[in-house]
Design a protein around this motif. Sequence first.
Motif, PDB file in Angstrom:
ATOM      1  N   LYS A 112      -1.568   0.816  -5.329  1.00 12.78           N
ATOM      2  CA  LYS A 112      -2.547   1.408  -4.425  1.00 12.78           C
ATOM      3  C   LYS A 112      -2.907   2.812  -4.858  1.00 12.78           C
ATOM      4  O   LYS A 112      -4.063   3.231  -4.834  1.00 12.78           O
ATOM      5  CB  LYS A 112      -1.976   1.435  -3.004  1.00 12.78           C
ATOM      6  CG  LYS A 112      -2.849   2.123  -1.966  1.00 12.78           C
ATOM      7  CD  LYS A 112      -4.101   1.329  -1.663  1.00 12.78           C
ATOM      8  CE  LYS A 112      -4.852   1.941  -0.488  1.00 12.78           C
ATOM      9  NZ  LYS A 112      -6.071   1.160  -0.152  1.00 12.78           N
ATOM     10  N   ALA A 137      -4.504   8.812   0.212  1.00 14.61           N
ATOM     11  CA  ALA A 137      -3.609   7.844   0.835  1.00 14.61           C
ATOM     12  C   ALA A 137      -2.426   8.505   1.519  1.00 14.61           C
ATOM     13  O   ALA A 137      -1.696   7.858   2.261  1.00 14.61           O
ATOM     14  CB  ALA A 137      -3.103   6.853  -0.212  1.00 14.61           C
ATOM     15  N   ASP A 180       0.800  -1.217   0.000  1.00 15.95           N
ATOM     16  CA  ASP A 180       0.000   0.000   0.000  1.00 15.95           C
ATOM     17  C   ASP A 180       0.836   1.273   0.000  1.00 15.95           C
ATOM     18  O   ASP A 180       0.330   2.348  -0.351  1.00 15.95           O
ATOM     19  CB  ASP A 180      -0.934   0.022   1.209  1.00 15.95           C
ATOM     20  CG  ASP A 180      -2.073  -0.971   1.082  1.00 15.95           C
ATOM     21  OD1 ASP A 180      -2.229  -1.565  -0.012  1.00 15.95           O
ATOM     22  OD2 ASP A 180      -2.815  -1.158   2.068  1.00 15.95           O
ATOM     23  N   ASN A 181       2.112   1.183   0.405  1.00 14.95           N
ATOM     24  CA  ASN A 181       2.952   2.385   0.456  1.00 14.95           C
ATOM     25  C   ASN A 181       3.661   2.679  -0.862  1.00 14.95           C
ATOM     26  O   ASN A 181       4.509   3.569  -0.930  1.00 14.95           O
ATOM     27  CB  ASN A 181       3.982   2.277   1.585  1.00 14.95           C
ATOM     28  CG  ASN A 181       4.953   1.121   1.402  1.00 14.95           C
ATOM     29  OD1 ASN A 181       4.603   0.081   0.829  1.00 14.95           O
ATOM     30  ND2 ASN A 181       6.179   1.282   1.893  1.00 14.95           N
TER      31      ASN A 181
END
Length: 262
Positions: free
Chosen positions: A161, A245, A135-136
């Motif tokens: 992501k 995000a 996700d990063n």
Amino acid sequence: MSHGSNIEWTDATWNPTTGCDRISRGCDNCYALALAARLKAMGVGKYQRDGNPKTSGPGFGLTVHESALDIPRRWRKPRRIFVNSMSDLFHAKVPVSFVESVFSVIQETPQHQYQLLTKRPLRALRLAHRLPWPDNLWLGTSVEDDSVLARVDHLRQTPAKVRFLSCEPLLGSINQLRLDRIDWVIVGGESGPNHRPVLLDWIREVRDLCIAEDVPFFFKQWGGRTSKAGGRELDGRTWEDWPAASSDSEGQRRNGIECYAS
């Protein structure tokens, strides 16, 4: 490796590879190519391999740096990290095994956000099944005019992501751009002694599309002889929206988008 960055949308740069080859109009005045030649002349070890004189040049031959892989692991404080400001991880000459190693580092350091920008998202898509997609990891592609819009189609098919576009240097209208499954757009004019002009209408087209599609819009610069020459204001304000995000605690979340003072 840089422990800081003057690039407005990142905190630091990490170059596990250096060198590249020009493949489209956006590469014509490549800042990294010119910088690599200077670093070679200064004797910097990472820039001693020359590239194809037609597409690259002194100090800019594609080179893999195994020794650079551990650098982000030593950084405890969370950072936004621009991956390969001096290269392209998805260049055809980068071994798949090394791409896998870079992605493993990203996966193992979740305290950081990695902004990986490529002009070769098709190779990223072809390798997607072999890579972890934590996700990063933010994956972006460069879009300088409507001749390279296929890159956006390739990017949106990857499992990243966050998917983002860097429309810098913006060299023409991209009014056929679609933003489905795109999470962030950066726009900027070209800088340097041979900079090409950017038109206000081209920028407004992208900005207005972002507003209509509720996609965060970041205006980086007008450009000019230097990156700061033209300033950053567009229609009387600074545009610094970030994808939801983003974890920067100084941002204020509004309608699912983190908006910085603007």
